[in-house]
Design an enzyme around this catalytic site. Structure first.
Site, PDB file in Angstrom:
ATOM      1  N   GLU A 117      11.724  20.382  23.531  1.00  0.00           N
ATOM      2  CA  GLU A 117      11.031  21.685  23.171  1.00  0.00           C
ATOM      3  C   GLU A 117       9.701  21.453  22.940  1.00  0.00           C
ATOM      4  O   GLU A 117       9.020  20.555  22.341  1.00  0.00           O
ATOM      5  CB  GLU A 117      11.473  21.694  21.591  1.00  0.00           C
ATOM      6  CG  GLU A 117      11.217  23.053  21.094  1.00  0.00           C
ATOM      7  CD  GLU A 117      11.626  23.549  19.478  1.00  0.00           C
ATOM      8  OE1 GLU A 117      11.983  24.463  19.196  1.00  0.00           O
ATOM      9  OE2 GLU A 117      11.692  22.442  18.849  1.00  0.00           O
ATOM     10  N   GLU A 166      17.845  25.166  10.019  1.00  0.00           N
ATOM     11  CA  GLU A 166      17.601  25.815  11.079  1.00  0.00           C
ATOM     12  C   GLU A 166      16.427  24.921  12.067  1.00  0.00           C
ATOM     13  O   GLU A 166      15.214  24.975  11.489  1.00  0.00           O
ATOM     14  CB  GLU A 166      16.810  27.222  10.878  1.00  0.00           C
ATOM     15  CG  GLU A 166      17.059  28.289  11.859  1.00  0.00           C
ATOM     16  CD  GLU A 166      15.866  28.394  12.870  1.00  0.00           C
ATOM     17  OE1 GLU A 166      15.971  27.663  13.581  1.00  0.00           O
ATOM     18  OE2 GLU A 166      15.075  29.221  12.459  1.00  0.00           O
ATOM     19  N   LYS A 209       8.947  25.633  -1.224  1.00  0.00           N
ATOM     20  CA  LYS A 209       7.606  24.930  -0.358  1.00  0.00           C
ATOM     21  C   LYS A 209       7.057  25.797   0.828  1.00  0.00           C
ATOM     22  O   LYS A 209       7.805  25.973   1.572  1.00  0.00           O
ATOM     23  CB  LYS A 209       7.888  23.554  -0.079  1.00  0.00           C
ATOM     24  CG  LYS A 209       6.879  23.057   0.537  1.00  0.00           C
ATOM     25  CD  LYS A 209       7.297  21.665   1.567  1.00  0.00           C
ATOM     26  CE  LYS A 209       5.963  21.166   2.363  1.00  0.00           C
ATOM     27  NZ  LYS A 209       5.444  21.939   3.020  1.00  0.00           N
ATOM     28  N   CYS A 226      11.235  28.745  17.685  1.00  0.00           N
ATOM     29  CA  CYS A 226      12.267  27.864  17.932  1.00  0.00           C
ATOM     30  C   CYS A 226      13.462  28.710  18.978  1.00  0.00           C
ATOM     31  O   CYS A 226      14.177  27.955  19.525  1.00  0.00           O
ATOM     32  CB  CYS A 226      13.390  27.551  16.529  1.00  0.00           C
ATOM     33  SG  CYS A 226      13.749  28.740  15.677  1.00  0.00           S
TER      34      CYS A 226
END
Length: 483
Positions: free
Chosen positions: A387, A256, A182, A290
């Protein structure tokens, strides 16, 4: 920008053939540096995912039996196909992601290197099979085989198109798995090139399938009964949903996820080197990583000098369109992320945090945010703990190495970390204590195909890249026999 890929009517690649997506809500692909619509694509839907999963399942027995060196040839075909399209792919990255040219070039080179690396591993797979184990007692021996887990689902994010997909496609195919991928609904354009290359190199039908789409496609992928593993890269919120969906069938996942990583600078560090590492760790890709080292932990003895020099370098960054000469930082890739980052900044300003530079949008077309630094951020503040995924750096100062390590580890995340020090042995000792999956010492964030990528704590499950990435798509079979 009139290109065949941007004008593509067929956005679903299943069983070796391009098809019209059957989704009901067209996707608008935006150039974030101008706000202009690059393309309107009709995505796939759950039915397309079902068809793709069946195609992957049908192709699996033949692909699994194919010798490793034959699979390696196809992987090298992908590498050469990307190589031949590099100029074009760089330009699409610049338009669709807003990446400056040098960043877009790094991405394409990374994808090429990843396919070449896993081709090398695939070359040696067969000779490593049936490794003998002589069991204690001597009456039996074992043979150990590493076999593909089966058809897999791959879900990739919008911040590093081509790269994260290569990190998944290459080891999966090298191991003997077939795949359904995807693409991100925000940045699907470059990922579609994998279907073109698959046609070009004669990849057997169904080995790689691509479905463009948004949430409906992702949900369908996690529920497809033909798939035996899901590999996901993205936010913790969506990662939790992926794991929950797959857990009903007790299937393996690799995740992840996010990070809130630190960069520790010791009192004996070279200031220029430290600033290079700090800026690369938070302003590369506009902080949309990230792995962004968004928490600066600096020894109090040099804090004032470091911060002064860091602000000067930050103010000198050239922010602008990827197509302007000398641009060092582009826009946020998506408007949603742009608004989210601005809300974090607004909260920090409202709370009276010490803003050294930036702190607002840049007044020009597109979703540009000024590189932003807040000083002496309380370690219980949202700016220090959450984050942000944007060009926002929070700093703190410490009196000792022990305090630095404690501050670095005081987080729910554990993806990466950096240490800058004039004493390598000292830096290594600090790195050993940081609870994260990848640590850089005295270097910007360089990631090689043969390194390990993944984190501890809430930064994910499993590892990508290196032999660990390959083993993530393999199961271990032990055959026991009498002597």
């Amino acid at each position: 920008m009139a290109d065949a890929l941007l004008e593509r009517e067929k956005t679903v690649f299943i069983g070796g053939e391009w098809q019209h997506g059957r989704g009901s809500d067209p996707l608008q692909v935006i150039d974030p540096s101008t706000g202009a619509v690059l393309s309107r694509l009709v995505p796939g839907n759950a039915g397309d995912v079902q068809q793709a999963a069946r195609a992957a399942a049908m192709a699996f027995p033949g692909w699994k039996r194919l010798p490793g060196d034959r699979r390696a040839r196809y992987l090298r075909g992908f590498a050469r196909g990307l190589e031949a399209r590099k100029t074009y792919l760089v330009r699409v990255q610049m338009h669709n992601n807003g990446k400056p040219r040098i960043e877009a070039e790094i991405d394409v080179d990374d994808a090429i290197a990843t396919f070449d690396y896993y081709a090398g591993l695939a070359d040696g797979l067969d000779e490593r099979q049936d490794a003998r184990v002589d069991h204690m007692g001597g009456a039996h021996f074992g043979l150990v085989r590493h076999e593909p887990v089966g058809p897999v689902g791959l879900i990739v994010p919008w911040n590093f198109p081509l790269v994260t997909s290569a990190w998944k496609i290459a080891p999966a195919l090298a191991a003997g798995c077939t795949a359904v991928m995807k693409t991100s609904e925000m940045t699907p354009l470059n990922e579609l090139v994998y279907g073109e290359i698959a046609e070009e190199i004669g990849l057997p039908a169904g080995v790689l399938n691509i479905v463009t789409g948004a949430a409906e496609v992702g949900v369908a992928l996690t529920h497809a009964p033909e798939l035996r593993k899901i590999s996901f890269t993205g936010s913790n919120m969506i990662g939790a949903r992926v794991m929950e969906a797959v857990s009903a069938r007790c299937l393996p996942v690799s995740l992840e996820l996010g990070g809130k990583s630190s960069i520790i600078v010791t009192a004996d560090a070279d200031l220029d080197q430290a600033i290079d590492c700090i800026m690369g760790g938070i302003f590369f890709n506009s902080g949309q990583m990230c792995s962004a080292t968004s928490r600066l932990i600096v020894d109090r003895a040099i804090e004032a000098d470091l911060v002064e020099a860091l602000v000067a370098r930050t103010n000198a960054l050239k922010i602008g369109s990827p197509f302007e000469d000398g641009t060092e930082m582009g826009p946020m890739t998506t408007n949603a992320q742009y608004r989210k980052v601005l809300s974090f900044i607004a909260e920090a300003r409202s709370d009276g945090l010490s803003l050294l530079t930036g702190g607002d949008r840049i007044d020009r077309h597109g979703d540009f945010i000024a590189p932003t630094i807040f000083r002496d951020v309380p370690r219980d503040h949202v700016l220090w703990r959450d984050e942000i995924f944007g060009p926002v750096l929070a700093t703190t100062s410490v009196a000792s190495e022990d305090e630095a390590v404690a501050a670095a580890n005081d987080t729910i995340f554990g993806l990466v970390g950096s240490v800058v020090s004039g004493d390598w042995a000292r830096a290594k000792g600090i790195a050993d204590q940081i609870e994260a999956g990848q640590i850089w010492i005295n270097t910007p964030q360089i990631v090689y195909p043969d390194s390990a990528w993944g984190g501890f704590k809430q930064s994910g499950i499993g590892r990508e890249l290196g032999p660990w990435g390959l083993s993530g798509y393999q199961g271990v079979k032990h055959i026991l026999s009498e002597v």
